[in-house]
Design a protein around this motif. Structure first.
Motif, PDB file in Angstrom:
ATOM      1  N   ARG A  31      -2.719  -0.926  -4.612  1.00  0.00           N
ATOM      2  CA  ARG A  31      -1.965  -2.017  -3.995  1.00  0.00           C
ATOM      3  C   ARG A  31      -1.970  -3.244  -4.904  1.00  0.00           C
ATOM      4  NH1 ARG A  31      -2.673  -6.563  -1.570  1.00  0.00           N
ATOM      5  NH2 ARG A  31      -4.905  -6.502  -1.971  1.00  0.00           N
ATOM      6  N   GLN A  32      -3.099  -3.440  -5.604  1.00  0.00           N
ATOM      7  CA  GLN A  32      -3.214  -4.591  -6.504  1.00  0.00           C
ATOM      8  C   GLN A  32      -2.173  -4.528  -7.616  1.00  0.00           C
ATOM      9  OE1 GLN A  32      -5.795  -2.794  -5.428  1.00  0.00           O
ATOM     10  NE2 GLN A  32      -7.084  -4.252  -4.357  1.00  0.00           N
ATOM     11  N   THR A  74      -9.870   3.376   1.456  1.00  0.00           N
ATOM     12  CA  THR A  74      -8.453   3.198   1.115  1.00  0.00           C
ATOM     13  C   THR A  74      -7.887   1.961   1.786  1.00  0.00           C
ATOM     14  OG1 THR A  74      -7.882   4.622   2.985  1.00  0.00           O
ATOM     15  CG2 THR A  74      -8.006   5.659   0.808  1.00  0.00           C
ATOM     16  N   GLN A  83       0.843  -1.208   0.000  1.00  0.00           N
ATOM     17  CA  GLN A  83       0.000   0.000   0.000  1.00  0.00           C
ATOM     18  C   GLN A  83       0.875   1.253   0.000  1.00  0.00           C
ATOM     19  OE1 GLN A  83      -3.441  -0.241   0.061  1.00  0.00           O
ATOM     20  NE2 GLN A  83      -3.721   1.965  -0.053  1.00  0.00           N
ATOM     21  N   THR A  99      -6.474   5.967 -14.005  1.00  0.00           N
ATOM     22  CA  THR A  99      -5.055   6.340 -14.090  1.00  0.00           C
ATOM     23  C   THR A  99      -4.132   5.180 -13.729  1.00  0.00           C
ATOM     24  OG1 THR A  99      -5.196   7.190 -11.831  1.00  0.00           O
ATOM     25  CG2 THR A  99      -5.453   8.789 -13.623  1.00  0.00           C
ATOM     26  N   ASP A 100      -4.681   4.150 -13.096  1.00  0.00           N
ATOM     27  CA  ASP A 100      -3.875   2.986 -12.721  1.00  0.00           C
ATOM     28  C   ASP A 100      -3.850   2.034 -13.916  1.00  0.00           C
ATOM     29  OD1 ASP A 100      -3.067   0.444 -11.745  1.00  0.00           O
ATOM     30  OD2 ASP A 100      -3.569   1.077  -9.710  1.00  0.00           O
ATOM     31  N   GLU A 101      -2.674   1.925 -14.548  1.00  0.00           N
ATOM     32  CA  GLU A 101      -2.605   1.184 -15.826  1.00  0.00           C
ATOM     33  C   GLU A 101      -2.962  -0.289 -15.681  1.00  0.00           C
ATOM     34  OE1 GLU A 101       1.538   2.114 -16.712  1.00  0.00           O
ATOM     35  OE2 GLU A 101       2.033   0.007 -16.345  1.00  0.00           O
ATOM     36  N   PHE A 102      -2.608  -0.902 -14.561  1.00  0.00           N
ATOM     37  CA  PHE A 102      -2.923  -2.317 -14.366  1.00  0.00           C
ATOM     38  C   PHE A 102      -4.441  -2.516 -14.256  1.00  0.00           C
ATOM     39  CE2 PHE A 102      -3.526  -5.796 -11.138  1.00  0.00           C
ATOM     40  CZ  PHE A 102      -3.267  -6.844 -12.005  1.00  0.00           C
ATOM     41  N   ILE A 103      -5.081  -1.639 -13.501  1.00  0.00           N
ATOM     42  CA  ILE A 103      -6.536  -1.730 -13.357  1.00  0.00           C
ATOM     43  C   ILE A 103      -7.217  -1.453 -14.696  1.00  0.00           C
ATOM     44  CG2 ILE A 103      -8.551  -0.796 -12.136  1.00  0.00           C
ATOM     45  CD1 ILE A 103      -6.586  -2.497 -10.431  1.00  0.00           C
ATOM     46  N   PRO A 119      -6.848  -1.929   2.399  1.00  0.00           N
ATOM     47  CA  PRO A 119      -6.423  -2.979   1.484  1.00  0.00           C
ATOM     48  C   PRO A 119      -7.560  -3.957   1.207  1.00  0.00           C
ATOM     49  CG  PRO A 119      -4.858  -2.719   3.285  1.00  0.00           C
ATOM     50  CD  PRO A 119      -6.056  -1.911   3.638  1.00  0.00           C
ATOM     51  N   GLY A 120      -7.588  -4.467   0.029  1.00  0.00           N
ATOM     52  CA  GLY A 120      -8.615  -5.436  -0.332  1.00  0.00           C
ATOM     53  C   GLY A 120      -8.353  -5.966  -1.708  1.00  0.00           C
ATOM     54  N   CYS A 121      -9.254  -6.768  -2.197  1.00  0.00           N
ATOM     55  CA  CYS A 121      -9.062  -7.390  -3.505  1.00  0.00           C
ATOM     56  C   CYS A 121      -9.692  -6.595  -4.626  1.00  0.00           C
ATOM     57  CB  CYS A 121      -9.629  -8.811  -3.506  1.00  0.00           C
ATOM     58  SG  CYS A 121      -8.468  -9.984  -2.813  1.00  0.00           S
ATOM     59  N   ILE A 122     -10.278  -5.440  -4.295  1.00  0.00           N
ATOM     60  CA  ILE A 122     -10.920  -4.638  -5.333  1.00  0.00           C
ATOM     61  C   ILE A 122     -10.163  -3.331  -5.482  1.00  0.00           C
ATOM     62  CG2 ILE A 122     -13.030  -3.422  -5.974  1.00  0.00           C
ATOM     63  CD1 ILE A 122     -14.570  -5.498  -4.457  1.00  0.00           C
ATOM     64  N   ALA A 123      -9.904  -2.992  -6.731  1.00  0.00           N
ATOM     65  CA  ALA A 123      -9.212  -1.739  -6.977  1.00  0.00           C
ATOM     66  C   ALA A 123     -10.122  -0.569  -6.652  1.00  0.00           C
ATOM     67  CB  ALA A 123      -8.804  -1.672  -8.438  1.00  0.00           C
ATOM     68  N   LYS A 124      -9.535   0.538  -6.194  1.00  0.00           N
ATOM     69  CA  LYS A 124     -10.345   1.680  -5.782  1.00  0.00           C
ATOM     70  C   LYS A 124      -9.777   2.949  -6.395  1.00  0.00           C
ATOM     71  CE  LYS A 124     -10.742  -0.789  -1.454  1.00  0.00           C
ATOM     72  NZ  LYS A 124      -9.891  -1.897  -1.913  1.00  0.00           N
ATOM     73  N   HIS A 170      -5.009 -12.906 -12.595  1.00  0.00           N
ATOM     74  CA  HIS A 170      -4.191 -11.796 -12.095  1.00  0.00           C
ATOM     75  C   HIS A 170      -4.318 -11.563 -10.598  1.00  0.00           C
ATOM     76  CE1 HIS A 170      -2.769 -10.397 -16.017  1.00  0.00           C
ATOM     77  NE2 HIS A 170      -3.958 -10.725 -16.468  1.00  0.00           N
ATOM     78  N   GLY A 171      -5.105 -12.378  -9.927  1.00  0.00           N
ATOM     79  CA  GLY A 171      -5.181 -12.288  -8.475  1.00  0.00           C
ATOM     80  C   GLY A 171      -6.048 -11.165  -7.945  1.00  0.00           C
ATOM     81  N   THR A 172      -6.741 -10.448  -8.804  1.00  0.00           N
ATOM     82  CA  THR A 172      -7.633  -9.386  -8.335  1.00  0.00           C
ATOM     83  C   THR A 172      -8.836  -9.299  -9.273  1.00  0.00           C
ATOM     84  OG1 THR A 172      -7.838  -7.014  -7.886  1.00  0.00           O
ATOM     85  CG2 THR A 172      -6.262  -7.642  -9.569  1.00  0.00           C
ATOM     86  N   ARG A 187       3.024 -10.953 -12.604  1.00  0.00           N
ATOM     87  CA  ARG A 187       1.789 -11.153 -13.371  1.00  0.00           C
ATOM     88  C   ARG A 187       1.547 -10.004 -14.343  1.00  0.00           C
ATOM     89  NH1 ARG A 187      -1.915 -12.985  -8.246  1.00  0.00           N
ATOM     90  NH2 ARG A 187      -1.840 -15.218  -8.585  1.00  0.00           N
ATOM     91  N   TYR A 188       2.221  -8.899 -14.101  1.00  0.00           N
ATOM     92  CA  TYR A 188       2.036  -7.733 -14.953  1.00  0.00           C
ATOM     93  C   TYR A 188       3.358  -6.989 -15.093  1.00  0.00           C
ATOM     94  CZ  TYR A 188       0.447  -3.175 -16.540  1.00  0.00           C
ATOM     95  OH  TYR A 188       0.291  -2.018 -17.264  1.00  0.00           O
TER      96      TYR A 188
END
Lengths: 63, 210
Positions: free
Chosen positions: A27-28, B70, A17, B142-146, B72-77, B204-206, A37-38
């Motif tokens: 964090r993901q 904010t 985080q 803005t988060d490229e992975f998401i 931590p969790g498995c869902i992007a925010k 991808h784990g999320t 993975r990415y």
């Protein structure tokens, strides 16, 4: 690609985080990059490089 | 209790996945009842649809709360996802209103066809608004992975919906299956988003975007 993100983060006692907040990503995203993975884009790789104060090639390497 | 901790409790203590699953299951059950002709008459089916609609609203509310935390969790925010949830909620509300108005006007008022036409187009546009919201999410995230995960979700949903439409269309042309209204393929697209999220979780784990 392999990377030393987890080690570098541990050396600074940062959580995923914490690093995510420094990079402006979730964090993901940090987790996915650490686990291979990415592969981050070049701009994000440069941001990671700046956050750790190391050249990109000392953080990322080919498999 | 902090504001963030309060927000993560979702709606009635349940998160968006619970409400999403309830939406899906109740919709599937009602569709099954309608297709099997266990329930006849649009009126009863429309009344029953209030169940998945309510579950969907609960899902959007809990998703919005989750997107604002904010922790931590498995869902992007993020801000882009909050805007997405808000836009989808607005489009869904507009859809519900225009759909109800179309049904009411068609069954009770017998208005000119132009009015029914306008209401039907409005209902379709409200559904299209969700596609627009997804497009904006992809642009604004803005988060490229998401963003990658969101695009994967949309591609999986599009593939599922278009493949279903193609196969069903040819089967229907040969009188091998019953006729279904084309808007159901949009519903399949929404179902495909859930499949896409599950694929993201496995690969991808999320789950990715909400």
């Amino acid at each position: 690609m392999k990377n030393r993100l987890k080690v570098l983060r541990a050396e600074r006692d940062w959580s995923q985080q914490d690093l995510g907040e420094r990079l402006g990503v979730s964090r993901q995203s940090v987790n996915a990059i650490e686990k291979g993975r990415y592969d981050p884009s070049l701009p994000l790789a440069f941001s990671i490089s700046e956050v750790f104060g190391l050249p990109i090639e000392e953080i990322f390497s080919r498999d | 209790m902090t504001k963030a901790a309060t927000q993560t409790t979702g709606v009635l203590g349940r998160g968006p996945f619970f409400w999403g699953a309830l939406t899906l299951l109740s919709t599937a059950l009602i569709v099954g009842l309608g297709v099997s002709e266990a329930i006849e008459g649009k009126g009863v089916l429309i009344m029953l649809m209030l169940i998945p609609i309510t579950a969907f609203i609960a899902m959007m509310r809990s998703a919005y709360r989750l997107a604002g935390t904010t922790e931590p969790g498995c869902i992007a925010k993020g801000a882009a996802q909050q805007r997405y949830v808000k836009r989808v909620a607005i489009c869904t509300s507009l859809y519900l209103l225009s759909f109800a108005a179309t049904q009411f006007a068609g069954n009770e008022l017998d208005p000119p066809r132009a009015v029914i036409f306008a209401l039907a187009v409005l209902t379709g546009l409200a559904v299209s608004g969700v596609f627009w919201a997804m497009g904006r999410l992809i642009i604004e995230e803005t988060d490229e992975f998401i963003r990658v995960l969101t695009i994967r979700q949309a591609l999986i949903a599009s593939g599922l919906a278009l493949s279903s439409a193609s196969i069903w269309g040819f089967l229907e042309a040969e009188d091998l299956v019953m006729h279904i209204d084309a808007y159901w393929f949009a519903m399949i697209w929404f179902f495909g988003l859930m499949i896409g999220a599950a694929v993201n979780r496995v690969e991808h784990g999320t789950w990715g975007a909400l």
